[in-house]
Design a protein around this motif. Structure first.
Motif, PDB file in Angstrom:
ATOM      1  N   PRO A  94      -6.483   3.841   1.556  1.00  0.00           N
ATOM      2  CA  PRO A  94      -6.510   2.369   1.600  1.00  0.00           C
ATOM      3  C   PRO A  94      -5.866   1.675   2.697  1.00  0.00           C
ATOM      4  O   PRO A  94      -6.306   0.729   3.255  1.00  0.00           O
ATOM      5  CB  PRO A  94      -5.756   1.952   0.660  1.00  0.00           C
ATOM      6  CG  PRO A  94      -5.319   3.194  -0.389  1.00  0.00           C
ATOM      7  CD  PRO A  94      -5.808   4.371   0.293  1.00  0.00           C
ATOM      8  N   GLU A  95      -4.773   2.361   3.305  1.00  0.00           N
ATOM      9  CA  GLU A  95      -4.177   1.706   4.585  1.00  0.00           C
ATOM     10  C   GLU A  95      -4.979   1.725   5.730  1.00  0.00           C
ATOM     11  O   GLU A  95      -4.946   0.960   6.444  1.00  0.00           O
ATOM     12  CB  GLU A  95      -2.738   2.400   4.737  1.00  0.00           C
ATOM     13  CG  GLU A  95      -2.875   3.733   5.093  1.00  0.00           C
ATOM     14  CD  GLU A  95      -2.865   4.672   3.664  1.00  0.00           C
ATOM     15  OE1 GLU A  95      -3.381   4.131   2.578  1.00  0.00           O
ATOM     16  OE2 GLU A  95      -2.826   5.769   3.633  1.00  0.00           O
ATOM     17  N   VAL A 103     -14.007  -4.325  -5.933  1.00  0.00           N
ATOM     18  CA  VAL A 103     -13.310  -3.376  -6.671  1.00  0.00           C
ATOM     19  C   VAL A 103     -13.032  -1.800  -5.751  1.00  0.00           C
ATOM     20  O   VAL A 103     -12.611  -1.052  -6.282  1.00  0.00           O
ATOM     21  CB  VAL A 103     -14.372  -2.754  -7.477  1.00  0.00           C
ATOM     22  CG1 VAL A 103     -14.531  -3.875  -8.743  1.00  0.00           C
ATOM     23  CG2 VAL A 103     -15.759  -2.401  -7.165  1.00  0.00           C
ATOM     24  N   SER A 104     -12.893  -1.988  -4.496  1.00  0.00           N
ATOM     25  CA  SER A 104     -12.551  -1.030  -3.595  1.00  0.00           C
ATOM     26  C   SER A 104     -11.576  -1.433  -2.442  1.00  0.00           C
ATOM     27  O   SER A 104     -11.423  -2.734  -2.200  1.00  0.00           O
ATOM     28  CB  SER A 104     -13.493   0.055  -3.229  1.00  0.00           C
ATOM     29  OG  SER A 104     -14.206  -0.942  -2.122  1.00  0.00           O
ATOM     30  N   PRO A 105     -10.586  -0.765  -2.016  1.00  0.00           N
ATOM     31  CA  PRO A 105      -9.638  -1.174  -0.762  1.00  0.00           C
ATOM     32  C   PRO A 105     -10.726  -1.714   0.229  1.00  0.00           C
ATOM     33  O   PRO A 105      -9.938  -2.503   0.769  1.00  0.00           O
ATOM     34  CB  PRO A 105      -8.815   0.178  -0.682  1.00  0.00           C
ATOM     35  CG  PRO A 105      -9.000   0.754  -1.952  1.00  0.00           C
ATOM     36  CD  PRO A 105     -10.100   0.726  -2.667  1.00  0.00           C
ATOM     37  N   LEU A 130       1.083  -1.124   0.048  1.00  0.00           N
ATOM     38  CA  LEU A 130      -0.099   0.054   0.138  1.00  0.00           C
ATOM     39  C   LEU A 130       0.966   1.245  -0.049  1.00  0.00           C
ATOM     40  O   LEU A 130       0.455   2.356  -0.653  1.00  0.00           O
ATOM     41  CB  LEU A 130      -0.909  -0.189   1.187  1.00  0.00           C
ATOM     42  CG  LEU A 130      -2.168  -0.969   1.022  1.00  0.00           C
ATOM     43  CD1 LEU A 130      -2.655  -1.203   2.436  1.00  0.00           C
ATOM     44  CD2 LEU A 130      -3.215  -0.571   0.083  1.00  0.00           C
ATOM     45  N   TRP A 178     -10.785   4.886  -0.706  1.00  0.00           N
ATOM     46  CA  TRP A 178      -9.917   5.417  -1.825  1.00  0.00           C
ATOM     47  C   TRP A 178      -8.952   6.300  -1.808  1.00  0.00           C
ATOM     48  O   TRP A 178      -7.648   6.199  -2.140  1.00  0.00           O
ATOM     49  CB  TRP A 178     -10.837   5.960  -3.183  1.00  0.00           C
ATOM     50  CG  TRP A 178     -11.486   4.910  -3.782  1.00  0.00           C
ATOM     51  CD1 TRP A 178     -13.074   4.801  -3.637  1.00  0.00           C
ATOM     52  CD2 TRP A 178     -11.133   3.860  -4.514  1.00  0.00           C
ATOM     53  NE1 TRP A 178     -13.723   3.710  -4.302  1.00  0.00           N
ATOM     54  CE2 TRP A 178     -12.609   3.161  -5.044  1.00  0.00           C
ATOM     55  CE3 TRP A 178     -10.261   3.489  -5.113  1.00  0.00           C
ATOM     56  CZ2 TRP A 178     -12.409   2.139  -5.841  1.00  0.00           C
ATOM     57  CZ3 TRP A 178     -10.060   2.264  -5.975  1.00  0.00           C
ATOM     58  CH2 TRP A 178     -11.248   1.789  -6.422  1.00  0.00           C
ATOM     59  N   GLN A 179      -9.235   7.204  -0.726  1.00  0.00           N
ATOM     60  CA  GLN A 179      -8.302   8.184  -0.359  1.00  0.00           C
ATOM     61  C   GLN A 179      -7.021   7.522   0.790  1.00  0.00           C
ATOM     62  O   GLN A 179      -5.926   7.878   0.654  1.00  0.00           O
ATOM     63  CB  GLN A 179      -8.930   9.445   0.399  1.00  0.00           C
ATOM     64  CG  GLN A 179      -9.987   9.906  -0.317  1.00  0.00           C
ATOM     65  CD  GLN A 179      -9.546  10.567  -1.665  1.00  0.00           C
ATOM     66  OE1 GLN A 179      -8.438  10.995  -1.805  1.00  0.00           O
ATOM     67  NE2 GLN A 179     -10.164  10.328  -2.692  1.00  0.00           N
ATOM     68  N   VAL A 202      -7.322  -3.493  -8.089  1.00  0.00           N
ATOM     69  CA  VAL A 202      -8.247  -2.372  -7.994  1.00  0.00           C
ATOM     70  C   VAL A 202      -7.391  -1.296  -8.427  1.00  0.00           C
ATOM     71  O   VAL A 202      -7.973  -0.419  -8.932  1.00  0.00           O
ATOM     72  CB  VAL A 202      -8.493  -2.437  -6.307  1.00  0.00           C
ATOM     73  CG1 VAL A 202      -9.011  -0.881  -6.070  1.00  0.00           C
ATOM     74  CG2 VAL A 202      -9.568  -3.402  -6.093  1.00  0.00           C
ATOM     75  N   VAL A 211     -11.560  -5.027  -0.669  1.00  0.00           N
ATOM     76  CA  VAL A 211     -10.516  -6.224  -0.429  1.00  0.00           C
ATOM     77  C   VAL A 211     -10.128  -6.320   1.161  1.00  0.00           C
ATOM     78  O   VAL A 211      -9.962  -7.454   1.493  1.00  0.00           O
ATOM     79  CB  VAL A 211      -9.280  -5.550  -1.032  1.00  0.00           C
ATOM     80  CG1 VAL A 211      -8.173  -6.338  -0.901  1.00  0.00           C
ATOM     81  CG2 VAL A 211      -9.329  -5.313  -2.545  1.00  0.00           C
TER      82      VAL A 211
END
Lengths: 326, 326
Positions: free
Chosen positions: B94-95, B149-151, A106, B91-92, A165, B154
């Motif tokens: 993910p971590e 389809v998004s962090p 990440l 999205w901004q 993604v 996942v």
């Protein structure tokens, strides 16, 4: 023309060393930045006539530092080898497996997104991602349903899903592998094949022509691929692979561990008897793991070319000091 | 007989509140410990005649504190609602999605493994895990191939895969859900349906019988399920579900957002016109998401019983203050 610029994460390990060798053999000039937690234990100056190699100690969890390093080096290619790859350890500390696989990935992808560099990443994954497999599933293909059975494998699958993604949504240029067991010279002796070789060499060097080693279950079958074939595949994927796609890197052939033990015995002139130590047997292990390399062969014409007997003979030579490099 | 002991993580949210209601309606005596980062904004004393509820501020990333709390409370059941569930935020950052979903789950399961408590966990997941779906895949079933389809999605899939690993390998007693969009009274107005209601109520309260609201694409179809049906499913799964199994919690029926808008308009006495604001449209959204609840129905006879028109009418009543509780 500007020289091609490669960043290699986890550069100080076994695969990093072979990838440098592979670049060296291309007879081109490259600029290389290796990053790792520890400096390489091998001598990089032997490559100096063709490869300009810098090394930088970087903890990939330190995102600001990573960003600085990438911004200043501006790689065109990143070979992302860094990983915390012990399955056994992941059982004890699953959170570390996540931090040191998923979170570093990440950070890496976050930096690339931020810097908007035109940079291609090869994200190296593992055949462990397949998890539980049945013999009718063999050889394993990339579109198979994954059933990861260890925290390490789950972390790897997460990394792969995140990569997809980011390719789809941010247009990052990431290619993925599922790499099977690799073996070759300079591999750490904690791994199964070098550990067999070390113990059989010890028998031979003590003057015996017959001896016993303790093993796990040697009837299990694995897909062992020569690390030199592997790094050639990594190079080809970086040059010509398709973003967002996953590629098996494997030999396509199953070998029982017992065949490996016999062959090493032959190479060392030792009749080897094995004794199963139940502590070495992993109860949930698959009986048989064999991959298919049809996909990468169809797309890039890659296939493994080094016979396993040669791999073992090179490893024995390396570990008995006959090649002068170990 | 000892009272059943429930630990609820993320207890201060909308679903936590409804789960307390659900337990209250069982007419039994329960011991409950709610944990969350912030205290509940609702009054728990209304349940005092049947539910003994304690609340504890706990950051689930603080594993030592979590261990202390669980060791002292010794829950028989854990409803694990805590999650950082904004797709947009993932999205901004993910971590953060990983830390606040996967890592807190690793802490929770790590503590249970360490303490060896005979404790069952319901790990609440999301229909987001399905990711990209085609109309021929509908209704979505649990054994489908996941394409997150998004962090955020996942991270949720990772949590699910880890849970399976821990059930199979450590014998932890974890049951999993993929819960579809839930709606109901007391839902935060940042969510789509309450935000429609608030804006339509504003039109009505300003004395108009006709008005316009800005929306995203209202032709998309979603599977909305009443939160009161959802918490009943959670209760049944905690009592009778099968460890390691995943269950869809959904209505089994698709509703276009436009039908929801019209129905709210009818309930509020407002003719509503919608105007698409491109900022609200998510480009990669699925056209249609509908789940199947066949599995939980076959095993536990659960099915949703509250008609969506009643859900909306209860939400309108709640948000216009007619039920005295909001």
């Amino acid at each position: 023309m500007e020289k091609k610029r490669f960043l290699i994460t986890g550069c100080s390990g076994f695969v990093g060393r072979h990838f440098l060798n592979c670049l060296y053999e291309k007879k081109e000039q490259y600029d290389i930045l290796g990053i790792d937690m520890k400096a390489p234990a091998f001598d990089v100056s032997v490559y100096a006539d063709r490869l300009h190699i810098d090394f930088c100690k970087v903890n990939l969890l330190d995102r600001d530092r990573l960003c600085e390093v990438i911004e200043s080096f501006r790689p065109r290619y990143i070979l992302h080898l860094a990983s915390f790859s012990s399955v056994a350890y992941s059982w004890q500390h699953p959170e570390d497996s996540f931090v040191n696989n998923t979170n570093i990935f990440l950070n890496l992808t976050g930096v690339l997104k931020e810097l908007k560099l035109p940079c291609r990443v090869l994200s190296v994954g593992s055949s462990e991602e397949y998890g539980n497999v049945q013999s009718e599933d063999l050889p394993l293909r990339e579109n198979m349903h994954l059933q990861p059975v260890s925290p390490y494998a789950v972390a790897r699958v997460s990394q792969e899903m995140l990569a997809k993604v980011f390719v789809d949504s941010f247009g990052l240029d990431i290619i993925l592998t599922r790499s099977f067991n690799h073996i070759g010279p300079w591999q750490d002796e904690r791994f199964v094949v070098p550990s067999f070789i070390r113990r059989i060499l010890n028998i031979s060097q003590s003057g015996c022509t017959e001896g016993e080693i303790e093993t796990g279950d040697t009837t299990i079958v694995r897909d062992f691929v020569d690390v030199r074939d592997v790094v050639e595949a990594y190079y080809m994927l970086l040059m010509h692979g398709t973003a967002g796609e996953i590629y098996n890197i494997c030999s396509g052939r199953g070998l029982p561990l017992s065949d490996i033990v016999s062959q090493i015995g032959k190479l060392c002139g030792v009749r080897v008897h094995t004794k199963v130590n139940p502590d070495f047997v992993r109860p949930s292990d698959n009986r048989e793991v064999i991959g298919s390399y049809d996909k990468i062969h169809a797309e890039l014409l890659w296939k493994p070319v080094i016979p396993w007997e040669k791999t073992l003979s090179d490893m024995v030579a390396c570990m008995s000091g006959q090649d002068g490099s170990n």
